[in-house]
Write an enzyme that holds these catalytic residues in place. Structure first.
Site, PDB file in Angstrom:
ATOM      1  CE  LYS A   1      -3.400  -2.122   3.119  1.00  0.00           C
ATOM      2  NZ  LYS A   1      -3.966  -2.056   4.485  1.00  0.00           N
ATOM      3  N   GLY A   2       2.060   1.157   0.463  1.00  0.00           N
ATOM      4  CA  GLY A   2       2.865   2.324   0.809  1.00  0.00           C
ATOM      5  C   GLY A   2       3.005   3.393  -0.262  1.00  0.00           C
TER       6      GLY A   2
ATOM      7  CE  LYS B   1      14.443   3.323   6.874  1.00  0.00           C
ATOM      8  NZ  LYS B   1      13.702   2.366   7.709  1.00  0.00           N
TER       9      LYS B   1
ATOM     10  CG  ASP C   1       2.233   0.785   7.694  1.00  0.00           C
ATOM     11  OD1 ASP C   1       3.228   0.591   6.952  1.00  0.00           O
ATOM     12  OD2 ASP C   1       1.682  -0.129   8.325  1.00  0.00           O
TER      13      ASP C   1
ATOM     14  CD  GLU D   1       7.930   0.367  -2.746  1.00  0.00           C
ATOM     15  OE1 GLU D   1       6.905   0.998  -2.437  1.00  0.00           O
ATOM     16  OE2 GLU D   1       8.037  -0.866  -2.634  1.00  0.00           O
ATOM     17  CG  ASP D   2       6.472   3.475   0.316  1.00  0.00           C
ATOM     18  OD1 ASP D   2       6.890   2.508  -0.345  1.00  0.00           O
ATOM     19  OD2 ASP D   2       5.944   3.348   1.430  1.00  0.00           O
TER      20      ASP D   2
ATOM     21  NE  ARG E   1      -0.824   1.764   5.037  1.00  0.00           N
ATOM     22  CZ  ARG E   1       0.234   1.008   4.760  1.00  0.00           C
ATOM     23  NH1 ARG E   1       1.269   1.517   4.144  1.00  0.00           N
ATOM     24  NH2 ARG E   1       0.260  -0.264   5.092  1.00  0.00           N
TER      25      ARG E   1
HETATM   26  C1  PRP Z   1       7.325  -1.406   2.664  1.00  0.00           C
HETATM   27  C2  PRP Z   1       7.520  -0.362   1.586  1.00  0.00           C
HETATM   28  C3  PRP Z   1       8.154  -1.149   0.472  1.00  0.00           C
HETATM   29  C4  PRP Z   1       8.958  -2.204   1.207  1.00  0.00           C
HETATM   30  C5  PRP Z   1      10.398  -1.849   1.193  1.00  0.00           C
HETATM   31  O1  PRP Z   1       6.172  -2.127   2.401  1.00  0.00           O
HETATM   32  O2  PRP Z   1       6.301   0.218   1.190  1.00  0.00           O
HETATM   33  O3  PRP Z   1       7.206  -1.770  -0.360  1.00  0.00           O
HETATM   34  O4  PRP Z   1       8.482  -2.241   2.560  1.00  0.00           O
HETATM   35  O5  PRP Z   1      11.149  -2.798   1.916  1.00  0.00           O
HETATM   36  P1  PRP Z   1      12.292  -3.681   1.283  1.00  0.00           P
HETATM   37  O6  PRP Z   1      13.138  -2.804   0.392  1.00  0.00           O
HETATM   38  O7  PRP Z   1      13.045  -4.129   2.510  1.00  0.00           O
HETATM   39  O8  PRP Z   1      11.682  -4.820   0.561  1.00  0.00           O
HETATM   40  P2  PRP Z   1       5.454  -3.079   3.473  1.00  0.00           P
HETATM   41  O9  PRP Z   1       5.877  -4.491   3.256  1.00  0.00           O
HETATM   42  O10 PRP Z   1       5.689  -2.528   4.850  1.00  0.00           O
HETATM   43  O11 PRP Z   1       3.930  -2.988   3.067  1.00  0.00           O
HETATM   44  P3  PRP Z   1       3.041  -1.678   2.797  1.00  0.00           P
HETATM   45  O12 PRP Z   1       3.518  -1.064   1.507  1.00  0.00           O
HETATM   46  O13 PRP Z   1       1.647  -2.212   2.687  1.00  0.00           O
HETATM   47  O14 PRP Z   1       3.225  -0.740   3.966  1.00  0.00           O
END
Ligand code: PRP
Length: 177
Positions: free
Chosen positions: A44-45, A132, A160, A100-101, A166
């Site tokens: 969702k991010g 990051k 979130d 992507e966020d 969010r």
């Molecule tokens: C978060 C974010 C990315 C991912 C990044 O999503 O939105 O999609 O983690 O992490 P990574 O580079 O370590 O793979 P999350 O799985 O928390 O789900 P969300 O988007 O629904 O919040």
């Protein structure tokens, strides 16, 4: 946000976010003009960033979303990510822009870009508002990167904490009390 809980510490305010979105949109518009790109947001991010970004790009394009299984970044491994919600259009010959966020370990975006490349697109590139780099476990090229961020627990602007925050217009550090 007014009356922010004390557990939130401002990190990137809405003005800086808006300036970053504008800069990214200009780069993307320049590179994709006439190519009718397909922006793919990862739920969702990405939903807040994607909504602002595509409106700022100002060229004809399409938007779709995917949702991937999530086990929390700490326990995720590339082999365990699965597609929960897939695209419902053909990617053949399309210029795909993954939006992507945040890129943290890089496992999510690495998995998705490889998955999409199997569908015969003309190109697959990645745009992320934040990254990051200190958390990376796989090498992933971010073609359009907004801001590098420290290894803190970030919320707001789509990000979130247990589904909270969010909708914050700013990106804040979540500080456990
Ligand atoms: C978060 C974010 C990315 C991912 C990044 O999503 O939105 O999609 O983690 O992490 P990574 O580079 O370590 O793979 P999350 O799985 O928390 O789900 P969300 O988007 O629904 O919040």
């Amino acid at each position: 946000m007014n009356n922010s809980p004390s557990e939130l510490k401002m990190l990137i305010d809405r003005k800086q976010i808006a300036a970053t979105v504008k800069k990214l949109a200009e780069e993307i518009r320049r590179d994709y003009d006439g190519l009718n790109p397909l922006a793919v947001g990862i739920l969702k991010g990405s939903f807040v960033f994607l909504a602002d970004l595509v409106r700022a790009i100002e060229i004809p394009m399409q938007v779709d979303f995917v949702k991937l299984s999530s086990y929390g970044s700490g326990t995720r491994s590339a082999g365990r990510i699965t597609v929960l919600l897939d695209l419902n259009c053909s990617l053949e010959g399309r210029h795909v822009l993954v939006v992507e966020d945040i890129v943290d370990t890089g496992l999510t975006t690495s998995f998705l870009c490889n998955y999409l490349k199997q569908k015969s697109p003309a190109s697959v590139r990645l745009c992320s508002l934040t990254s990051k780099p200190s958390r990376r476990v796989v090498d992933i090229k971010i073609d359009y990167l907004g801001l590098e961020v420290p290894d803190k627990f970030l919320v707001g602007y789509g990000l979130d904490c247990a589904e909270k925050y969010r909708n914050l217009p700013d990106i804040c550090e979540f500080q456990e009390e």
